[in-house]
Scaffold this motif. Structure first.
Motif, PDB file in Angstrom:
ATOM      1  N   ARG A   1     -31.654  -1.783 -36.520  1.00  0.00           N
ATOM      2  CA  ARG A   1     -31.971  -2.340 -37.831  1.00  0.00           C
ATOM      3  C   ARG A   1     -30.666  -2.569 -38.556  1.00  0.00           C
ATOM      4  O   ARG A   1     -29.839  -1.656 -38.581  1.00  0.00           O
ATOM      5  CB  ARG A   1     -32.818  -1.377 -38.650  1.00  0.00           C
ATOM      6  N   PRO A   2     -30.420  -3.665 -39.226  1.00  0.00           N
ATOM      7  CA  PRO A   2     -31.218  -4.881 -39.125  1.00  0.00           C
ATOM      8  C   PRO A   2     -30.831  -5.633 -37.868  1.00  0.00           C
ATOM      9  O   PRO A   2     -29.809  -5.352 -37.277  1.00  0.00           O
ATOM     10  CB  PRO A   2     -30.770  -5.642 -40.377  1.00  0.00           C
ATOM     11  N   GLY A   3     -31.690  -6.594 -37.444  1.00  0.00           N
ATOM     12  CA  GLY A   3     -31.231  -7.510 -36.413  1.00  0.00           C
ATOM     13  C   GLY A   3     -31.878  -7.381 -35.067  1.00  0.00           C
ATOM     14  O   GLY A   3     -31.246  -7.666 -34.067  1.00  0.00           O
ATOM     15  N   LYS A   4     -33.123  -6.994 -35.000  1.00  0.00           N
ATOM     16  CA  LYS A   4     -33.786  -6.752 -33.730  1.00  0.00           C
ATOM     17  C   LYS A   4     -33.695  -7.870 -32.699  1.00  0.00           C
ATOM     18  O   LYS A   4     -33.247  -7.627 -31.580  1.00  0.00           O
ATOM     19  CB  LYS A   4     -35.247  -6.398 -34.014  1.00  0.00           C
ATOM     20  N   PRO A   5     -34.104  -9.123 -33.002  1.00  0.00           N
ATOM     21  CA  PRO A   5     -34.144 -10.104 -31.920  1.00  0.00           C
ATOM     22  C   PRO A   5     -32.777 -10.686 -31.600  1.00  0.00           C
ATOM     23  O   PRO A   5     -31.970 -10.927 -32.483  1.00  0.00           O
ATOM     24  CB  PRO A   5     -35.067 -11.193 -32.467  1.00  0.00           C
ATOM     25  N   LEU A   6     -32.532 -10.903 -30.328  1.00  0.00           N
ATOM     26  CA  LEU A   6     -31.235 -11.375 -29.879  1.00  0.00           C
ATOM     27  C   LEU A   6     -31.443 -12.186 -28.606  1.00  0.00           C
ATOM     28  O   LEU A   6     -32.094 -11.735 -27.673  1.00  0.00           O
ATOM     29  CB  LEU A   6     -30.345 -10.167 -29.590  1.00  0.00           C
ATOM     30  N   LEU A   7     -30.909 -13.399 -28.600  1.00  0.00           N
ATOM     31  CA  LEU A   7     -30.881 -14.208 -27.382  1.00  0.00           C
ATOM     32  C   LEU A   7     -29.464 -14.163 -26.840  1.00  0.00           C
ATOM     33  O   LEU A   7     -28.514 -14.189 -27.612  1.00  0.00           O
ATOM     34  CB  LEU A   7     -31.199 -15.671 -27.702  1.00  0.00           C
ATOM     35  N   ALA A   8     -29.311 -14.128 -25.541  1.00  0.00           N
ATOM     36  CA  ALA A   8     -27.948 -14.146 -25.009  1.00  0.00           C
ATOM     37  C   ALA A   8     -27.959 -14.742 -23.618  1.00  0.00           C
ATOM     38  O   ALA A   8     -28.891 -14.540 -22.850  1.00  0.00           O
ATOM     39  CB  ALA A   8     -27.373 -12.739 -24.970  1.00  0.00           C
ATOM     40  N   GLY A   9     -26.924 -15.476 -23.300  1.00  0.00           N
ATOM     41  CA  GLY A   9     -26.842 -16.070 -21.969  1.00  0.00           C
ATOM     42  C   GLY A   9     -25.546 -16.823 -21.793  1.00  0.00           C
ATOM     43  O   GLY A   9     -24.644 -16.740 -22.628  1.00  0.00           O
ATOM     44  N   ARG A  10     -25.489 -17.555 -20.716  1.00  0.00           N
ATOM     45  CA  ARG A  10     -24.242 -18.203 -20.350  1.00  0.00           C
ATOM     46  C   ARG A  10     -24.543 -19.528 -19.677  1.00  0.00           C
ATOM     47  O   ARG A  10     -25.487 -19.664 -18.907  1.00  0.00           O
ATOM     48  CB  ARG A  10     -23.500 -17.276 -19.384  1.00  0.00           C
ATOM     49  N   LEU A  11     -23.741 -20.546 -20.014  1.00  0.00           N
ATOM     50  CA  LEU A  11     -23.824 -21.833 -19.314  1.00  0.00           C
ATOM     51  C   LEU A  11     -22.407 -22.199 -18.902  1.00  0.00           C
ATOM     52  O   LEU A  11     -21.598 -22.604 -19.740  1.00  0.00           O
ATOM     53  CB  LEU A  11     -24.400 -22.915 -20.222  1.00  0.00           C
ATOM     54  N   GLY A  12     -22.121 -22.020 -17.632  1.00  0.00           N
ATOM     55  CA  GLY A  12     -20.764 -22.302 -17.161  1.00  0.00           C
ATOM     56  C   GLY A  12     -19.767 -21.474 -17.936  1.00  0.00           C
ATOM     57  O   GLY A  12     -19.836 -20.240 -17.947  1.00  0.00           O
ATOM     58  N   GLU A  13     -18.852 -22.147 -18.615  1.00  0.00           N
ATOM     59  CA  GLU A  13     -17.787 -21.431 -19.336  1.00  0.00           C
ATOM     60  C   GLU A  13     -18.231 -20.972 -20.714  1.00  0.00           C
ATOM     61  O   GLU A  13     -17.485 -20.274 -21.391  1.00  0.00           O
ATOM     62  CB  GLU A  13     -16.559 -22.346 -19.471  1.00  0.00           C
ATOM     63  N   GLN A  14     -19.387 -21.415 -21.157  1.00  0.00           N
ATOM     64  CA  GLN A  14     -19.804 -21.088 -22.520  1.00  0.00           C
ATOM     65  C   GLN A  14     -20.680 -19.844 -22.585  1.00  0.00           C
ATOM     66  O   GLN A  14     -21.606 -19.695 -21.790  1.00  0.00           O
ATOM     67  CB  GLN A  14     -20.580 -22.257 -23.120  1.00  0.00           C
TER      68      GLN A  14
ATOM     69  N   ALA B   1     -22.941  -4.236 -24.045  1.00  0.00           N
ATOM     70  CA  ALA B   1     -22.395  -4.391 -22.688  1.00  0.00           C
ATOM     71  C   ALA B   1     -22.782  -5.755 -22.128  1.00  0.00           C
ATOM     72  O   ALA B   1     -21.962  -6.451 -21.512  1.00  0.00           O
ATOM     73  CB  ALA B   1     -22.914  -3.269 -21.789  1.00  0.00           C
ATOM     74  N   HIS B   2     -24.027  -6.152 -22.370  1.00  0.00           N
ATOM     75  CA  HIS B   2     -24.493  -7.448 -21.878  1.00  0.00           C
ATOM     76  C   HIS B   2     -23.702  -8.585 -22.526  1.00  0.00           C
ATOM     77  O   HIS B   2     -23.265  -9.535 -21.856  1.00  0.00           O
ATOM     78  CB  HIS B   2     -25.983  -7.581 -22.174  1.00  0.00           C
ATOM     79  N   LEU B   3     -23.492  -8.497 -23.830  1.00  0.00           N
ATOM     80  CA  LEU B   3     -22.780  -9.562 -24.534  1.00  0.00           C
ATOM     81  C   LEU B   3     -21.316  -9.623 -24.107  1.00  0.00           C
ATOM     82  O   LEU B   3     -20.756 -10.708 -23.920  1.00  0.00           O
ATOM     83  CB  LEU B   3     -22.880  -9.346 -26.050  1.00  0.00           C
ATOM     84  N   LEU B   4     -20.692  -8.459 -23.946  1.00  0.00           N
ATOM     85  CA  LEU B   4     -19.276  -8.455 -23.539  1.00  0.00           C
ATOM     86  C   LEU B   4     -19.117  -9.040 -22.142  1.00  0.00           C
ATOM     87  O   LEU B   4     -18.076  -9.637 -21.825  1.00  0.00           O
ATOM     88  CB  LEU B   4     -18.692  -7.040 -23.614  1.00  0.00           C
ATOM     89  N   ASP B   5     -20.150  -8.872 -21.308  1.00  0.00           N
ATOM     90  CA  ASP B   5     -20.108  -9.463 -19.968  1.00  0.00           C
ATOM     91  C   ASP B   5     -20.070 -10.987 -20.002  1.00  0.00           C
ATOM     92  O   ASP B   5     -19.714 -11.629 -19.011  1.00  0.00           O
ATOM     93  CB  ASP B   5     -21.363  -9.046 -19.167  1.00  0.00           C
ATOM     94  N   LEU B   6     -20.480 -11.564 -21.123  1.00  0.00           N
ATOM     95  CA  LEU B   6     -20.557 -13.030 -21.201  1.00  0.00           C
ATOM     96  C   LEU B   6     -19.204 -13.682 -21.458  1.00  0.00           C
ATOM     97  O   LEU B   6     -19.081 -14.905 -21.357  1.00  0.00           O
ATOM     98  CB  LEU B   6     -21.529 -13.447 -22.314  1.00  0.00           C
TER      99      LEU B   6
ATOM    100  N   LEU C   1     -30.720 -17.906 -20.127  1.00  0.00           N
ATOM    101  CA  LEU C   1     -30.884 -17.095 -21.328  1.00  0.00           C
ATOM    102  C   LEU C   1     -31.774 -15.889 -21.089  1.00  0.00           C
ATOM    103  O   LEU C   1     -32.755 -15.977 -20.364  1.00  0.00           O
ATOM    104  CB  LEU C   1     -31.540 -17.914 -22.426  1.00  0.00           C
ATOM    105  N   ALA C   2     -31.439 -14.803 -21.741  1.00  0.00           N
ATOM    106  CA  ALA C   2     -32.345 -13.658 -21.745  1.00  0.00           C
ATOM    107  C   ALA C   2     -32.691 -13.338 -23.192  1.00  0.00           C
ATOM    108  O   ALA C   2     -31.847 -13.426 -24.072  1.00  0.00           O
ATOM    109  CB  ALA C   2     -31.678 -12.464 -21.077  1.00  0.00           C
TER     110      ALA C   2
END
Lengths: 391, 391
Positions: free
Chosen positions: B271-284, B9-14, B263-264
């Motif tokens: 599993r697999p893939g625990k760590p994840l960074l996500a955020g937004r800068l303007g349009e990106q 949900a967080h990623l789709l919000d980006l 960034l958060a």
């Protein structure tokens, strides 16, 4: 009339597997690997830490054990001295487990004071070390032929391949013929229709890996057809759509013959798509498909995609699978029938109209029900052979 | 730790759905139609002959009936006068059935002598005329959004569309970080490995419709990462691979933060893939994936493809289906587990090693078994939720 099997065998005889070419890894997805390649190194190339923590020489470290930290091993920056009893090396995921270390204790299970660490917590039983060559060993083969997907690309990258030998793309020229045809977007005069099947067939063949040249529409004159056929020069496969039936206005066979093509006309015992021209001129294969839109697209699935797959070095035949019927079928006639069908809740159901002019029904279909000649009527639930339609 | 659903949900919000652009029909396959389009004419545009033969005014012609041939109607060359009782028009497949004609008698059932024809044979009951608009009527809608396949292209061509409004391709910049990385084909020094997951992820995202820029490898320095991030300018989505865990050498979060990215850092219970960074800068939109090859690719399937699908206007979530287990599974731990699995004889079976570094196992897998946190052990035959892996 010849059977679909006979027609397929004849068409496959017209083409040969193509040569290989080297492409960069970034352009290899979707291409067919031409020959097996070998891993250029072990993966991992060394015993590698799976975690961030401390590498120690003990195979069974216990809570309370104390070690002296003598250095650091990070990914790409190895610690080069051996590690002996009582010593530890700060280590990060992906780094070389230094010589003499047997376990990586994760950092959450360590308390550090200067260069001394004390183990605590509920130490797991694993070594947290990925052994060298655990994924694959140097020399291990990646088999061919194989159409390369994204996971293959990742694996072949890891195996050290910056370029790959792939089968050259088959080149196809498609020619739509008919005085009644206009290009999509052009206004229609009375009696005219929009050319459609060449566009659909081009997209279908491109998705299979072909490079397609869609030639300008040809009129039903010897001159127009002859000019169009010259534009097809150099293609591995020339496909005409329309003009392959027995009408007075069907000139393709005549013009292709005049051009020196060794053509045979076949009536294939199938629905849709009875008339079929096929032949060869030197290196070029030539196939004339019927002009009905659905016939042309179904012949694409049944005849042309197999020819492409043979050229690409892949198993040519369409994959047939069994699926229960969601509705009964009446007895089939003397021709093999490829019925457009939809899949719902795991069962297939023929669409209501099987007229070979109805593109809307074809677009909404998921698969072709394959009915052999004179197949008896079939009840709901019968395990029916179907061929999935490509997107 | 957050759940996979929360992370998704967080990623789709980006990201947001992208704008449309017009492309020629020959470049529309695989693209997503941005808005519904209408048929520009009826198909067929007129009552059309389905056969080669003779069009007559009688709705029920009988053997022995005699007609006078008064003209010819060919595809693209219509006969323009009305046809009355006792008259016939020579007609070819695809031609307009002239005004007043109700039946086309196929030529095999006709004997002709000058301008007079006599019907014979076993006349079928059909009219052999395809009614105007039998396939679709002018104004009929082709619905959007929809990823266009070859049969859609044929139908949209027939509807008269030479260009189509499609969703702009999402642009993605992928950055692999790590001092240990070398490009595929480059020799490896001790401690080095070949960069692989960016190549695989790029191919995966391109197959979904993205335009991917694979950036030069970045070293684990602030300067190198900062420079690489500047090269990602203009992309709708920036993905880093590696450097997203908690190790001392993981600088991505720091550098991205310095660049002004909001960034958060998330630990996702998967599993697999625990760590994840996500955020937004303007349009990106910005996503940092873990560096283990399998983790990066699985996160691509679970997180990045849904983001692309949202940008393309499609339903974002991965399609889950049920399939019987071909072998039992032990109880799952507290994290959602995406197990690499193979399908054989209609049943799925987890591959033996689920280590997230093993690309060879991922390449040989067909699907991901989706196990919720704390899922109990499961027996052979249990109907297991799986996600098909993209090629």
């Amino acid at each position: 009339m010849i059977t679909v099997e006979q027609a397929t065998a004849h068409l496959l005889d017209l083409v040969d597997p193509l040569s290989a070419e080297d492409v960069g890894l970034r352009h290899a997805a979707g291409r067919v690997l031409a020959q097996a390649v070998q891993a250029r190194h072990d993966q991992p190339p060394f015993d590698a830490s799976a975690m961030d923590g401390y590498a120690v020489s003990s195979a069974k470290p216990a809570p309370g054990d104390i070690f002296r930290v003598i250095g650091e091993s990070a990914a790409g920056r190895p610690f080069s001295a051996p590690v002996t009893e009582g010593e530890a090396v700060r280590i990060f995921t992906g780094a070389i487990a230094p010589e003499g270390t047997k376990t990586v204790v994760i950092q959450e299970d360590v308390s550090r004071d200067g260069d001394r660490i004390t183990l605590s917590g509920n130490l797991g039983s694993g070594s947290n070390i990925r052994p060298a060559a655990g994924d694959f060993a140097k020399g291990e083969a990646f088999a061919a032929p194989r159409r390369l997907g994204s996971r293959d690309i990742a694996l072949l990258a890891a195996m050290g391949h910056g370029t790959l030998p792939v089968v050259r793309r088959p080149t196809v020229a498609i020619l739509m013929t008919g005085d009644e045809l206009r290009n999509p977007g052009e206004a229609l005069d009375p009696g005219q229709i929009t050319a459609s099947n060449g566009y659909g067939l081009a997209a279908m063949l491109e998705a299979e890996g072909a490079e397609v040249r869609l030639l300008p529409l040809a009129r039903d004159t010897v001159q127009s057809l002859a000019m169009a056929l010259r534009l097809a020069g150099g293609a591995d496969l020339v496909i005409t759509i329309g003009g392959a039936s027995v009408g007075d206005h069907d000139l393709v066979a005549q013009v292709a013959g005049d051009a020196g093509l060794d053509l045979a006309f076949h009536k294939v015992a199938m629905r849709p798509g009875k008339p079929l021209l096929a032949g060869r001129l030197g290196e070029q294969a030539f196939v004339g498909l019927p002009g009905n839109p659905v016939s042309a697209m179904v012949c694409g699935v049944i005849f042309i995609l197999p020819m492409l797959r043979k050229m690409l070095g892949l198993a040519p035949d369409p994959v047939t699978r069994l699926m229960p019927l969601g509705a009964p079928l009446t007895a089939n006639g003397p021709r093999q029938h490829y019925m457009r069908a939809r899949v719902e809740a795991g069962a297939c159901r023929a669409v209501t109209s099987q007229d070979s002019a109805l593109l809307s029904r074809l677009a909404s279909a998921d698969c072709l029900i394959v009915r052999p000649p004179n197949d008896p009527s079939r009840e709901t639930g019968f395990l029916q052979a179907v061929i999935d339609l490509p997107d």
